[in-house]
Design an enzyme around this catalytic site. Structure first.
Site, PDB file in Angstrom:
ATOM      1  N   ASP A  13       0.821  -1.226   0.000  1.00 37.44           N
ATOM      2  CA  ASP A  13       0.000   0.000   0.000  1.00 37.44           C
ATOM      3  C   ASP A  13       0.846   1.263   0.000  1.00 37.44           C
ATOM      4  O   ASP A  13       0.430   2.300   0.507  1.00 37.44           O
ATOM      5  CB  ASP A  13      -0.950   0.024   1.214  1.00 37.44           C
ATOM      6  CG  ASP A  13      -1.770  -1.236   1.344  1.00 37.44           C
ATOM      7  OD1 ASP A  13      -2.421  -1.609   0.362  1.00 37.44           O
ATOM      8  OD2 ASP A  13      -1.753  -1.855   2.429  1.00 37.44           O
ATOM      9  N   LYS A  16       2.463   2.222  -5.078  1.00 39.31           N
ATOM     10  CA  LYS A  16       3.128   1.678  -6.270  1.00 39.31           C
ATOM     11  C   LYS A  16       2.338   1.970  -7.530  1.00 39.31           C
ATOM     12  O   LYS A  16       2.902   2.212  -8.592  1.00 39.31           O
ATOM     13  CB  LYS A  16       3.311   0.161  -6.121  1.00 39.31           C
ATOM     14  CG  LYS A  16       4.208  -0.261  -4.981  1.00 39.31           C
ATOM     15  CD  LYS A  16       4.387  -1.768  -4.944  1.00 39.31           C
ATOM     16  CE  LYS A  16       3.094  -2.506  -4.674  1.00 39.31           C
ATOM     17  NZ  LYS A  16       2.490  -2.191  -3.382  1.00 39.31           N
ATOM     18  N   GLY A  40      -4.391  -4.099  -4.397  1.00 39.57           N
ATOM     19  CA  GLY A  40      -5.066  -3.067  -5.168  1.00 39.57           C
ATOM     20  C   GLY A  40      -4.174  -1.866  -5.410  1.00 39.57           C
ATOM     21  O   GLY A  40      -3.428  -1.444  -4.528  1.00 39.57           O
ATOM     22  N   HIS A  41      -4.208  -1.348  -6.615  1.00 36.37           N
ATOM     23  CA  HIS A  41      -3.535  -0.098  -6.947  1.00 36.37           C
ATOM     24  C   HIS A  41      -4.608   0.948  -7.202  1.00 36.37           C
ATOM     25  O   HIS A  41      -5.511   0.728  -8.009  1.00 36.37           O
ATOM     26  CB  HIS A  41      -2.702  -0.237  -8.228  1.00 36.37           C
ATOM     27  CG  HIS A  41      -1.496  -1.087  -8.096  1.00 36.37           C
ATOM     28  ND1 HIS A  41      -0.865  -1.334  -6.894  1.00 36.37           N
ATOM     29  CD2 HIS A  41      -0.774  -1.758  -9.022  1.00 36.37           C
ATOM     30  CE1 HIS A  41       0.192  -2.105  -7.108  1.00 36.37           C
ATOM     31  NE2 HIS A  41       0.264  -2.379  -8.390  1.00 36.37           N
ATOM     32  N   GLN A 222       1.829  -6.006  -3.162  1.00 29.89           N
ATOM     33  CA  GLN A 222       2.290  -5.986  -1.768  1.00 29.89           C
ATOM     34  C   GLN A 222       3.660  -5.307  -1.629  1.00 29.89           C
ATOM     35  O   GLN A 222       4.043  -4.524  -2.485  1.00 29.89           O
ATOM     36  CB  GLN A 222       2.318  -7.416  -1.186  1.00 29.89           C
ATOM     37  CG  GLN A 222       0.956  -8.043  -0.999  1.00 29.89           C
ATOM     38  CD  GLN A 222       0.490  -8.858  -2.190  1.00 29.89           C
ATOM     39  OE1 GLN A 222       1.279  -9.415  -2.926  1.00 29.89           O
ATOM     40  NE2 GLN A 222      -0.812  -8.931  -2.366  1.00 29.89           N
ATOM     41  N   SER A 411       6.196  12.508  -3.834  1.00 28.02           N
ATOM     42  CA  SER A 411       4.812  12.753  -4.227  1.00 28.02           C
ATOM     43  C   SER A 411       4.124  13.602  -3.172  1.00 28.02           C
ATOM     44  O   SER A 411       4.253  13.349  -1.974  1.00 28.02           O
ATOM     45  CB  SER A 411       4.078  11.421  -4.399  1.00 28.02           C
ATOM     46  OG  SER A 411       2.706  11.631  -4.637  1.00 28.02           O
TER      47      SER A 411
END
Length: 427
Positions: A13, A16, A40-41, A222, A411
């Protein structure tokens, strides 16, 4: 030739998906190397959010070849549902290639996943119950069913008959209802027909792309601390998301891997059970959780939150071959009076700088912190390192010092435009 591996350097999480999407704009091929739809992305494009579960992050660009490699376990039903969801939102022009050697997730895997968790009680792992672990177990036990089997109705029937007999005994032993062969076969043989046009030998495809001088981006699911080999076992995933695992998971020779980019948050999060030395269980932890929207993409579970752990980060760097870092959600820390970085652990009175092998040792580890002044300024609109507040600059420099690794991206928000690249390392 230019290849780049993007890996999560914490417990998953880390963001990525955003960085893979960002770097994919320079890529010709994007490869998902392992895992399944338990990960999940979340990608934000022009304010619109897309949650990807098993489809590679380059799917939004029609010029990019997207590969689901042999190291994945693919749920055919979920994969087709995900593609339909993308098509319903206008993502219809894409290139997708699925490895004929990837294993598939079937209904009994999901049932067994839940049954194992229930049976373990207080010792449960905290899986997503998507059937990923049982599918990988079948792969290792050599009773798994692969994509190549699924797309051939005769082979699929024979393989399913053999494996289902074993799985029904397991289900019965665990107090679950047995499954019917005909219902599974009839449903999944249709999925096989729909998936067949995407199927090929992706190892061969990747070699051809690399030898042609094309840029290839590898992404995993992951994070390194959830690696089956090197993570906080048994509270780990069922595959290896390290940069070192990419050649095996994709059928690409190690000599073709140029760089490994480790993705890390400006703090640390974890989903599920297991030791978490830097966990913040107070109002500061809640502040970070809410500002960072720290809830699972797939499960919606609240993530556990902690200060940045450079012991774990250095461990991930070592076992994964990370040579660059990308610092995510940096803006989330704005507004705090002070910020902390864990530089070492204290284990039974002794200072250590690596992850112990046993849970009992890791549970006894106490974090040793460097405390630094925070910053009040809003940094969501900065476009360069120089525009950051001095305290934010110092935070980045301290991480580089502690990890001996250059931060090449940071970011400050969810959108592509809020990604500041400091060095061109994917040429």
């Amino acid at each position: 030739m230019s290849t780049l591996v993007v890996v999560g350097s914490q417990w998953g999480d880390e963001g990525k998906g955003k960085i893979t999407d960002y770097m994919a704009q320079k890529a010709d091929v994007v490869v998902r190397s392992q895992g399944g739809n338990n990960a999940g992305h979340t990608i934000t494009i022009e304010g619109e959010k897309f949650a990807l579960r098993s489809i590679p992050s380059g799917i939004f660009n029609p010029k990019i070849k997207n590969v689901m490699a042999n190291g994945m376990v693919i749920d055919p039903k979920q994969m087709l549902e995900e593609l339909k969801g993308l098509e319903d939102r206008g993502i219809k022009n894409y290139q997708l290639f699925v490895s004929n050697r990837a294993h598939i997730v079937l209904p009994y895997h999901r049932l067994l996943d839940g049954a194992y968790e229930k049976f373990k009680g207080d010792k449960k792992i905290g899986t997503t119950k998507k059937g990923i672990g049982p599918a990988y177990a079948d792969k290792v036990n050599r009773i798994g069913i692969r994509i190549a089997d699924l797309i051939d109705p005769k082979i699929f029937a024979e393989a399913l008959k053999t494996t289902l007999a074993i799985k029904n005994m397991e289900l019965k032993m665990l107090g679950e209802e047995e499954l019917d062969f005909d219902s599974i076969y009839n449903e999944y043989v249709e999925y096989g027909k729909k998936i067949k046009p995407f199927v090929c030998d992706t190892s061969l495809l990747l070699e051809e792309e690399i030898e042609a001088g094309h840029k290839v981006l590898f992404e995993g699911a992951q994070g390194v601390m959830l690696c089956i080999e090197h993570g906080t076992y048994p509270y780990v995933t069922s595959s290896s998301p390290t940069g070192a695992s990419v050649p095996v998971n994709t059928g690409v020779a190690p000599k073709y891997i140029d760089n490994v980019l480790g993705i890390c948050k400006a703090y640390t999060t974890r989903v599920g059970e297991g030791p978490f030395p830097t966990e913040i269980d107070n109002e500061i932890g809640n502040y970070i959780r809410e500002r960072g929207h720290e809830y699972g993409t797939v499960t919606k579970r609240p993530r556990r939150v902690g200060w940045l752990d450079c012991v774990a980060l250095n461990y991930a760097r070592r076992v994964s071959g990370i040579n660059y870092l990308s610092l995510m959600l940096f803006d989330v820390l704005s507004g705090l009076e002070e910020v902390k970085i864990c530089y070492a652990y204290s284990l039974d009175g002794k200072e250590i700088k690596t992850i112990p092998a046993t849970l009992s040792e890791l549970e006894r580890c106490k974090p040793l912190y460097i405390t630094m002044p925070g910053w009040k300024e809003d940094i969501t609109n900065v476009t360069s390192f120089d525009e950051l507040p001095e305290n934010a600059k110092a935070y980045i420099k301290k991480i580089e010092e502690l990890t001996k690794t250059e931060i090449v991206i940071f970011s400050v928000g969810p959108d592509r435009t809020q990604t500041i690249q400091l060095k061109d390392f994917f040429k």
